[in-house]
Design a protein around this motif. Structure first.
Motif, PDB file in Angstrom:
ATOM      1  N   PRO A  62      52.426 -59.118  21.545  1.00  0.00           N
ATOM      2  CA  PRO A  62      52.170 -60.558  21.732  1.00  0.00           C
ATOM      3  C   PRO A  62      51.230 -61.117  20.669  1.00  0.00           C
ATOM      4  N   GLU A  63      51.582 -60.923  19.413  1.00  0.00           N
ATOM      5  CA  GLU A  63      50.771 -61.460  18.317  1.00  0.00           C
ATOM      6  C   GLU A  63      51.712 -61.855  17.185  1.00  0.00           C
ATOM      7  N   GLN A  64      51.177 -62.568  16.203  1.00  0.00           N
ATOM      8  CA  GLN A  64      52.012 -62.994  15.090  1.00  0.00           C
ATOM      9  C   GLN A  64      52.528 -61.783  14.315  1.00  0.00           C
ATOM     10  N   ASP A  65      53.732 -61.925  13.740  1.00  0.00           N
ATOM     11  CA  ASP A  65      54.341 -60.813  13.001  1.00  0.00           C
ATOM     12  C   ASP A  65      53.530 -60.445  11.767  1.00  0.00           C
ATOM     13  N   PHE A  66      52.933 -61.454  11.123  1.00  0.00           N
ATOM     14  CA  PHE A  66      52.054 -61.217   9.981  1.00  0.00           C
ATOM     15  C   PHE A  66      50.664 -61.702  10.384  1.00  0.00           C
ATOM     16  N   HIS A  68      47.693 -60.779   9.721  1.00  0.00           N
ATOM     17  CA  HIS A  68      46.689 -60.924   8.651  1.00  0.00           C
ATOM     18  C   HIS A  68      46.916 -62.196   7.837  1.00  0.00           C
ATOM     19  N   LEU A  69      48.121 -62.772   7.926  1.00  0.00           N
ATOM     20  CA  LEU A  69      48.414 -64.035   7.223  1.00  0.00           C
ATOM     21  C   LEU A  69      48.482 -65.216   8.193  1.00  0.00           C
ATOM     22  N   GLY A  70      48.451 -64.916   9.498  1.00  0.00           N
ATOM     23  CA  GLY A  70      48.542 -65.976  10.509  1.00  0.00           C
ATOM     24  C   GLY A  70      49.933 -66.582  10.611  1.00  0.00           C
ATOM     25  N   ILE A  71      50.964 -65.765  10.372  1.00  0.00           N
ATOM     26  CA  ILE A  71      52.333 -66.293  10.349  1.00  0.00           C
ATOM     27  C   ILE A  71      53.242 -65.500  11.289  1.00  0.00           C
ATOM     28  N   GLU A  72      54.047 -66.241  12.044  1.00  0.00           N
ATOM     29  CA  GLU A  72      55.071 -65.672  12.920  1.00  0.00           C
ATOM     30  C   GLU A  72      56.420 -65.747  12.192  1.00  0.00           C
ATOM     31  N   LEU A  73      57.263 -64.733  12.392  1.00  0.00           N
ATOM     32  CA  LEU A  73      58.593 -64.697  11.779  1.00  0.00           C
ATOM     33  C   LEU A  73      59.660 -64.957  12.833  1.00  0.00           C
ATOM     34  N   LYS A  74      60.585 -65.874  12.528  1.00  0.00           N
ATOM     35  CA  LYS A  74      61.694 -66.145  13.443  1.00  0.00           C
ATOM     36  C   LYS A  74      62.997 -66.254  12.658  1.00  0.00           C
ATOM     37  N   THR A  75      63.969 -65.408  12.989  1.00  0.00           N
ATOM     38  CA  THR A  75      65.312 -65.607  12.450  1.00  0.00           C
ATOM     39  C   THR A  75      66.018 -66.614  13.347  1.00  0.00           C
ATOM     40  N   SER A 106      46.923 -69.644  24.882  1.00  0.00           N
ATOM     41  CA  SER A 106      48.229 -69.074  25.233  1.00  0.00           C
ATOM     42  C   SER A 106      48.885 -68.392  24.031  1.00  0.00           C
ATOM     43  N   VAL A 107      49.759 -67.439  24.322  1.00  0.00           N
ATOM     44  CA  VAL A 107      50.508 -66.755  23.262  1.00  0.00           C
ATOM     45  C   VAL A 107      51.454 -67.728  22.564  1.00  0.00           C
ATOM     46  N   VAL A 108      52.028 -68.675  23.320  1.00  0.00           N
ATOM     47  CA  VAL A 108      52.934 -69.660  22.731  1.00  0.00           C
ATOM     48  C   VAL A 108      52.206 -70.457  21.646  1.00  0.00           C
ATOM     49  N   PHE A 109      51.032 -70.963  21.965  1.00  0.00           N
ATOM     50  CA  PHE A 109      50.225 -71.717  20.991  1.00  0.00           C
ATOM     51  C   PHE A 109      49.931 -70.852  19.767  1.00  0.00           C
ATOM     52  N   HIS A 110      49.514 -69.622  20.012  1.00  0.00           N
ATOM     53  CA  HIS A 110      49.140 -68.702  18.931  1.00  0.00           C
ATOM     54  C   HIS A 110      50.327 -68.434  18.002  1.00  0.00           C
ATOM     55  N   LYS A 111      51.486 -68.166  18.591  1.00  0.00           N
ATOM     56  CA  LYS A 111      52.657 -67.789  17.786  1.00  0.00           C
ATOM     57  C   LYS A 111      53.245 -68.962  17.007  1.00  0.00           C
ATOM     58  N   LEU A 112      53.099 -70.172  17.529  1.00  0.00           N
ATOM     59  CA  LEU A 112      53.749 -71.317  16.886  1.00  0.00           C
ATOM     60  C   LEU A 112      52.825 -72.099  15.948  1.00  0.00           C
ATOM     61  N   GLN A 113      51.677 -71.530  15.611  1.00  0.00           N
ATOM     62  CA  GLN A 113      50.769 -72.187  14.665  1.00  0.00           C
ATOM     63  C   GLN A 113      51.392 -72.304  13.279  1.00  0.00           C
ATOM     64  N   HIS A 114      52.085 -71.267  12.866  1.00  0.00           N
ATOM     65  CA  HIS A 114      52.627 -71.189  11.511  1.00  0.00           C
ATOM     66  C   HIS A 114      53.837 -70.250  11.579  1.00  0.00           C
ATOM     67  N   VAL A 115      55.022 -70.766  11.334  1.00  0.00           N
ATOM     68  CA  VAL A 115      56.245 -69.977  11.532  1.00  0.00           C
ATOM     69  C   VAL A 115      57.073 -69.937  10.244  1.00  0.00           C
ATOM     70  N   LEU A 116      57.515 -68.737   9.900  1.00  0.00           N
ATOM     71  CA  LEU A 116      58.483 -68.574   8.810  1.00  0.00           C
ATOM     72  C   LEU A 116      59.869 -68.451   9.433  1.00  0.00           C
ATOM     73  N   TRP A 117      60.683 -69.488   9.236  1.00  0.00           N
ATOM     74  CA  TRP A 117      62.051 -69.493   9.772  1.00  0.00           C
ATOM     75  C   TRP A 117      63.003 -68.920   8.726  1.00  0.00           C
ATOM     76  N   ILE A 118      63.827 -67.974   9.154  1.00  0.00           N
ATOM     77  CA  ILE A 118      64.864 -67.420   8.275  1.00  0.00           C
ATOM     78  C   ILE A 118      66.226 -67.732   8.889  1.00  0.00           C
ATOM     79  N   PRO A 119      66.935 -68.754   8.380  1.00  0.00           N
ATOM     80  CA  PRO A 119      68.277 -69.035   8.897  1.00  0.00           C
ATOM     81  C   PRO A 119      69.236 -67.913   8.490  1.00  0.00           C
TER      82      PRO A 119
END
Length: 223
Positions: A62-66, A68-75, A106-119
């Motif tokens: 339950p933490e961002q994928d990166f 150390h960079l503060g970024i969540e990854l979402k395909t 919340s985890v939702v708030f934490h994860k959606l701060q900064h997201v890298l979207w990969i279509p």
């Protein structure tokens, strides 16, 4: 073997841009990973492959994928016109011990701060190995988007706290929804009952609605 984690956001984005136009099959071959015939039993395969290429570490934590960079990854699967094909899973929803839990914690708030979207091409008529990866989108929610997310989260969490988890449908929420999150309906977890006691319910997860993620991609690609 997964690549080493990127040390900077620039390094992460360089890797992400280098994937654009590459097929899933070619990327899987580079990592010595077998491409499945379909994704019914391997629903998380695409995300895991992209994680390996970009060097993401969190997995299912339950933490961002990166972190150390503060970024969540979402395909995000899209069709040939760029239409988003499904909702985006964010995290498991807490169903007990939620007293005092705020949006900012919340985890939702934490994860959606900064997201890298990969279509990624997701049309079923394209074999998985031939599906191409699209251009990356690095996104931070606007104030309006953040307010909408917070309102939905607070409304849903209030219903959970009142023991109404079974009454929450996918129609609740403008941009964020709550849905069952389990391999099958036999999976059970503790939740709050209407009288405040503990009962068993199917696990739930928070998902972003397609109209919300569609808007994010359109803003990025069309300005």
């Amino acid at each position: 073997m997964p690549n080493q984690p990127p040390q900077t956001i620039d390094e992460l984005m360089t890797r992400a841009h280098a994937m654009a136009g590459v097929t899933l099959g070619d990327l899987a071959n580079e990592h010595g990973i077998e491409t499945p015939q379909n994704l019914r039993k391997d629903k998380g395969w695409v995300g895991q492959l992209i994680e390996a290429e970009l060097g993401a570490l969190a997995g299912s934590k339950p933490e961002q994928d990166f972190l150390h960079l503060g970024i969540e990854l979402k395909t995000i699967p899209v069709d040939h016109t760029g239409k988003v094909l499904e909702t985006t899973y964010v995290t498991v929803a807490p169903l007990i011990n939620i007293q005092g839990l705020s949006w900012e914690k919340s985890v939702v708030f934490h994860k959606l701060q900064h997201v890298l979207w990969i279509p990624v091409q997701g049309s079923r008529d394209i074999p998985i190995a031939q599906r191409q990866i699209g251009s990356p989108v690095l996104w931070q929610p606007t104030q309006t988007q953040m307010i909408a997310l917070q309102q939905d989260w607070e409304e849903i969490m209030e219903m959970i706290a009142l023991g109404k988890v079974e009454h929450i449908t996918a129609r609740h929420g403008e941009v964020l929804q709550l849905r069952p999150k389990a391999a099958n309906s036999q999976s059970l977890t503790e939740s709050i009952a209407s009288d405040g006691s503990i009962k068993l319910s199917n696990p739930r997860g928070f998902y972003l609605k397609t109209a919300f993620t569609q808007h994010i991609l359109q803003q990025a690609f069309n300005g």
